[in-house]
Every structure is written in C-alpha cells, then in structure tokens.
Design an enzyme around this catalytic site. Structure first.
Site, PDB file in Angstrom:
ATOM      1  NE  ARG A   1      47.368  46.689  19.312  1.00 20.62           N
ATOM      2  CZ  ARG A   1      46.337  47.327  19.849  1.00 20.62           C
ATOM      3  NH1 ARG A   1      45.535  48.029  19.093  1.00 20.62           N
ATOM      4  NH2 ARG A   1      46.127  47.269  21.144  1.00 20.62           N
TER       5      ARG A   1
ATOM      6  CG  ASP B   1      41.339  38.862  33.042  1.00 21.97           C
ATOM      7  OD1 ASP B   1      40.940  39.820  32.328  1.00 21.97           O
ATOM      8  OD2 ASP B   1      40.569  38.188  33.746  1.00 21.97           O
TER       9      ASP B   1
ATOM     10  CG  HIS C   1      36.367  49.850  34.760  1.00 22.41           C
ATOM     11  ND1 HIS C   1      36.311  50.356  33.474  1.00 22.41           N
ATOM     12  CD2 HIS C   1      35.099  49.479  35.076  1.00 22.41           C
ATOM     13  CE1 HIS C   1      35.061  50.273  33.037  1.00 22.41           C
ATOM     14  NE2 HIS C   1      34.316  49.754  33.981  1.00 22.41           N
TER      15      HIS C   1
ATOM     16  CG  ASN D   1      43.671  49.484  33.526  1.00 21.35           C
ATOM     17  OD1 ASN D   1      43.929  50.653  33.751  1.00 21.35           O
ATOM     18  ND2 ASN D   1      42.965  49.106  32.480  1.00 21.35           N
TER      19      ASN D   1
ATOM     20  N   GLY E   1      40.451  39.477  29.406  1.00 22.00           N
ATOM     21  CA  GLY E   1      39.161  40.112  29.155  1.00 22.00           C
ATOM     22  C   GLY E   1      39.243  41.621  29.229  1.00 22.00           C
TER      23      GLY E   1
END
Length: 200
Positions: free
Chosen positions: A64, A140, A108, A106, A142
């Site tokens: 990754r 970030d 959510h 992003n 998280g």
C-alpha cells in the site's frame, strides 16, 4: 481552481462537477480523474468530457505504501488546487496526506461526527435518528474525522430502508459538493484547527 477527482464507481458526483464546470462562472475545472480500478462508468464519463484519466490498482504494487506514493505522484502531475474524493473507496496513506493535506476533500453519508465508516446511512437508521444527512470534510489520518467544510440535513422517513435513505442522502450530497466546491473556488477557504471558513 484546478480539481483532480478520485473515483471508484459510477461517477455521479464526478458528473455533477463536470456539468457545473461547463459554466465559466463556476470557478473550478476538472483537470484529471484518477481511479483505483479500470472499466468503471466514472472513467467513461471523464473520457466523454475530454478529461485525462489515470488508473492505479492496489494489486499492481508491492504494498500500500508503494501504491500511495504512486497515487501521490500521479495526482501531483496535474497540479491540483484541490483533490476531491468522489466515491473513491480507498484510504490514502501518509505520503498522500503530506502532499495534499488541507487540499483533499471527501463526502460522508451522515452528519459527522456521528456514524463514521462505510455504513453511515444504515447505522443512522439502525440507531433510530430522525435526521441524518451528509458531510463534506478535509481528509485527515482518521476515518471521516477531518475538519468539516459543509453539512446538509436529510430527514429520516418512517418507511425508510438503508437503500432509500442513502439514495436521498446522495441527492443532497451531490448538491452540497457542487455548491461548496464552487464557493471554495470563487471565494477561497481557510482552516483554523477544526474550523473551516468558505468565502469572504
């Protein structure tokens, strides 16, 4: 404002941005679209709009970290002012965040910080909330924890399933994304701690 959009699927949010960007007054343009898999509708939408595309599949890299470094390089080549995750189903790593932190957004399908993760709509329904919605945030380290840029509320109907609720959230999400990215492009934005201000 130069946008690089990252996608993994049908690309409905991408299409909304492409459509908005046809108006010069919008203030932003999609300069490239990147994906983590090939053969998806989102890439076809980009190609139809004449936007350059690139595909970086995780399985084509030794790990990754190598994938994240390649993604960082591929995005940076297009010199974006903002990177937009539009249904991109991969978590980026430290190299990407080091390069694009504070410029990577992003959405959510819940009102953060409630119901993080991939089951936002289903978890909200299971919990019995009467109002949920969507959140646009800076990514970030998280999971759905970054500073919040914008939110829209969506009422939960008595007969909702996770699918019907999620579909209504997605409609609100597209509108929020297009309007907020346009406002960020035209008026700028600032981040102070967890507080984000858009426009003058």
């Amino acid at each position: 404002m130069r946008l690089v959009v990252l996608v993994s699927g049908a690309g409905t949010n991408l299409q909304a941005l492409l459509d908005a960007a046809t108006d010069p007054a919008y203030g932003a343009t999609v300069v490239a679209v990147g994906a983590d898999r090939d053969g998806i509708e989102a890439l076809a939408r980009a190609e139809q709009a004449g936007v350059p595309t690139f595909v970086l599949r995780v399985r084509d890299f030794p790990d990754r970290v190598a994938w994240d470094q390649a993604l960082t390089k591929a995005v940076a080549e297009h010199q974006p002012d903002l990177v937009v995750s539009a249904g991109f189903m991969k978590l980026v790593g430290k190299d990407f965040l080091a390069e694009f932190g504070g410029r990577f957004v992003n959405t959510h399908p819940a009102l953060s910080p409630s119901f993080p993760g991939v089951r936002g709509a289903a978890d909200a329904l299971d919990y019995g909330v009467k109002v949920t919605g969507c959140t646009l945030f800076f990514v970030d380290e998280g999971v759905d924890t970054g500073p919040i840029i914008a939110q829209r509320a969506v009422a939960v109907a008595d007969g909702d399933t996770a699918e019907t609720l999620h579909e209504r959230i997605k409609v609100a999400e597209r509108a929020m994304l297009v309007e907020t990215i346009g406002a960020m492009a035209r008026g700028g934005f600032t981040i102070e701690g967890r507080r984000v201000a858009v426009g003058g």
